[in-house]
Design an enzyme around this catalytic site. Structure first.
Site, PDB file in Angstrom:
ATOM      1  CG  HIS A 128      -2.001  -1.038   1.118  1.00 42.41           C
ATOM      2  ND1 HIS A 128      -2.436  -1.774   2.197  1.00 42.41           N
ATOM      3  CD2 HIS A 128      -2.723  -1.449   0.041  1.00 42.41           C
ATOM      4  CE1 HIS A 128      -3.395  -2.600   1.773  1.00 42.41           C
ATOM      5  NE2 HIS A 128      -3.584  -2.435   0.481  1.00 42.41           N
ATOM      6  NE  ARG A 164      -3.684   4.693   2.879  1.00 44.40           N
ATOM      7  CZ  ARG A 164      -4.995   4.817   2.709  1.00 44.40           C
ATOM      8  NH1 ARG A 164      -5.488   5.887   2.138  1.00 44.40           N
ATOM      9  NH2 ARG A 164      -5.807   3.857   3.104  1.00 44.40           N
ATOM     10  CD  GLU A 165      -0.310   0.429   4.395  1.00 46.36           C
ATOM     11  OE1 GLU A 165       0.423  -0.575   4.392  1.00 46.36           O
ATOM     12  OE2 GLU A 165      -1.554   0.358   4.321  1.00 46.36           O
ATOM     13  NE  ARG A 186      -6.415   0.193   0.456  1.00 46.16           N
ATOM     14  CZ  ARG A 186      -6.236  -0.503   1.588  1.00 46.16           C
ATOM     15  NH1 ARG A 186      -5.585   0.026   2.596  1.00 46.16           N
ATOM     16  NH2 ARG A 186      -6.712  -1.720   1.702  1.00 46.16           N
ATOM     17  CG  ASN A 194      -3.107  -7.126   1.059  1.00 45.29           C
ATOM     18  OD1 ASN A 194      -2.543  -8.168   0.701  1.00 45.29           O
ATOM     19  ND2 ASN A 194      -3.465  -6.905   2.324  1.00 45.29           N
ATOM     20  CG  HIS A 225       0.052  -4.008   5.266  1.00 41.60           C
ATOM     21  ND1 HIS A 225      -0.818  -3.586   4.302  1.00 41.60           N
ATOM     22  CD2 HIS A 225       0.439  -5.258   4.891  1.00 41.60           C
ATOM     23  CE1 HIS A 225      -0.968  -4.523   3.383  1.00 41.60           C
ATOM     24  NE2 HIS A 225      -0.214  -5.565   3.715  1.00 41.60           N
ATOM     25  CB  SER A 226       2.025   1.430   8.723  1.00 44.03           C
ATOM     26  OG  SER A 226       1.705   2.438   7.773  1.00 44.03           O
ATOM     27  CE1 TYR A 227      -3.809   4.401  12.004  1.00 41.19           C
ATOM     28  CE2 TYR A 227      -3.161   4.948   9.775  1.00 41.19           C
ATOM     29  CZ  TYR A 227      -4.050   5.026  10.804  1.00 41.19           C
ATOM     30  OH  TYR A 227      -5.228   5.722  10.631  1.00 41.19           O
ATOM     31  CE1 TYR A 274      -9.257  -4.628   6.450  1.00 39.65           C
ATOM     32  CE2 TYR A 274      -9.065  -3.078   8.273  1.00 39.65           C
ATOM     33  CZ  TYR A 274      -8.669  -3.519   7.021  1.00 39.65           C
ATOM     34  OH  TYR A 274      -7.676  -2.845   6.357  1.00 39.65           O
ATOM     35  CD  GLU A 331      -2.036  -3.287   9.159  1.00 37.97           C
ATOM     36  OE1 GLU A 331      -1.587  -2.135   9.012  1.00 37.97           O
ATOM     37  OE2 GLU A 331      -2.714  -3.863   8.309  1.00 37.97           O
TER      38      GLU A 331
END
Ligand SMILES: [Zn+2]
Length: 346
Positions: free
Chosen positions: A111, A113-114, A163, A180, A233-235, A285, A307
């Site tokens: 992703h 922006r992470e 993203r 993803n 990943h974050s966050y 989720y 994360e």
């Protein structure tokens, strides 16, 4: 409808997914968003690659070349294929010659922006030396420092909160697939969208995207050696294991839970950073088409998603001052997982 909210302990992605599923247009506002963006873009001006700064793709690409040149006996740079926009995807193979063929595959930056995620993949290779040198006696690491390169470049140049990848869709107005959500596992079902404008668009088919194909092909062709899959990943400060697409427990969920517990314990020992851990669908989720479930279903028994920091205060705009502590503690957790893998195959 415009909804403004501040994300505290929960993950922006989670809120985004819920809102998307309910067709609510949303905008996440961070405290001092522009200040955070400006501070990070200042980093672009410095010419040198730095482990404690966010680096542009150009700097990271050059860094992969330098690593292979500087450590010819340890680091090999592999080109696993081009992105949508034709950028080469580099995997760094780190291992000693004569080492057994067990391997851990780790990717960062699926992703865009992470940004802390690619920063970690770079850190792990060199600054994590103390922790990983011993592991390299029995293990090879395949490290993909930026999976979604086109998206990462876009997040530097046009939209810091981008993203997805940058592939055109059937809708001219909307660009990008969520990589993803594009893997071939329960594709485009729960926690995923077939709407090209969605942040969680699953693509036109499973593995429709070049980036997904390149990673999946690489893993498929190294299945005899890859024993663990780790994706960063974050966050949210979470360590997750399969499944994402179902609430059913993974066959070795007890074992995965033990490994995660120990990794999180190691991570906490350095700066007291708390992580929660558990099966993805329950802990964060449910999603489908994610890389961790796909790798697990392929037969990689140890599949984990990190994360990283923080829990929403700065979110994707984690300040550069946090890169070092975040990477140090995460290195301990990844090393702990790798150590377990070694113990299972020695
Ligand atoms: Zn992510």
């Amino acid at each position: 409808m415009d909804v403004d909210f501040h994300v505290n302990s929960n993950q922006a992605d989670a809120v985004g997914v819920l809102l998307e599923q309910n067709s609510v247009e949303y905008k996440v506002l961070f405290d001092n968003l522009q200040d955070g963006i400006n501070a990070q873009l200042d980093g672009q001006k410095s010419k040198r690659h730095s482990y404690t700064k966010y680096n542009t793709w150009e700097k990271i690409a050059e860094w992969t070349r330098e690593m292979a040149k500087k450590y010819p006996n340890l680091v090999k740079r592999l080109d696993i294929g081009g992105t949508t926009e034709g950028r080469p995807m580099y995997v760094l193979q780190i291992g000693k010659s004569g080492t057994s063929r067990r391997a851990v595959f780790m990717d960062c930056g699926i992703h865009a922006r992470e940004w802390i995620s690619p920063a970690f993949c770079q850190w792990f290779l060199i600054e994590g030396e103390e922790e990983i040198t011993e592991l390299l006696n029995s293990l090879t690491f395949y490290i993909l420092p930026v999976l979604n390169i086109d998206g990462y470049v876009w997040s530097w140049t046009e939209d810091r909160m981008w993203r997805k990848n940058r592939a055109p869709t059937v809708d001219e107005e909307c660009i990008g697939t969520d990589l993803n959500r594009n893997f071939n596992i329960s594709w485009c079902e729960i926690g995923s969208s077939d709407e090209p404008c969605s942040e969680i668009f699953c693509g036109s088919a499973a593995e429709s995207e070049k980036e997904t194909q390149n990673v999946a092909n690489f893993i498929r062709s190294h299945m005899d050696s890859i024993k663990a899959y780790i994706t960063i990943h974050s966050y949210s400060q979470m360590l997750l294991y399969p499944f994402s697409y179902t609430y059913d427990p993974a066959p070795n969920s007890k074992e995965l839970d033990e490994i995660a517990k120990e990794a999180v314990h190691k991570l906490h020992s350095l700066y007291g950073t708390s992580y929660v851990y558990g099966p993805s669908a329950f802990t964060i989720y449910p999603t489908s088409g994610s890389s961790d479930d796909w790798a697990y279903a392929k037969g990689i028994n140890y599949s984990f998603t990190f994360e990283l920091r923080d829990k929403g205060k700065k979110g994707f705009l984690l300040p550069e001052s946090k890169i070092k502590p975040t990477c140090q503690e995460t290195t301990l957790a990844v090393a702990s997982i790798a150590q377990y893998v070694i113990s299972q195959y020695s």
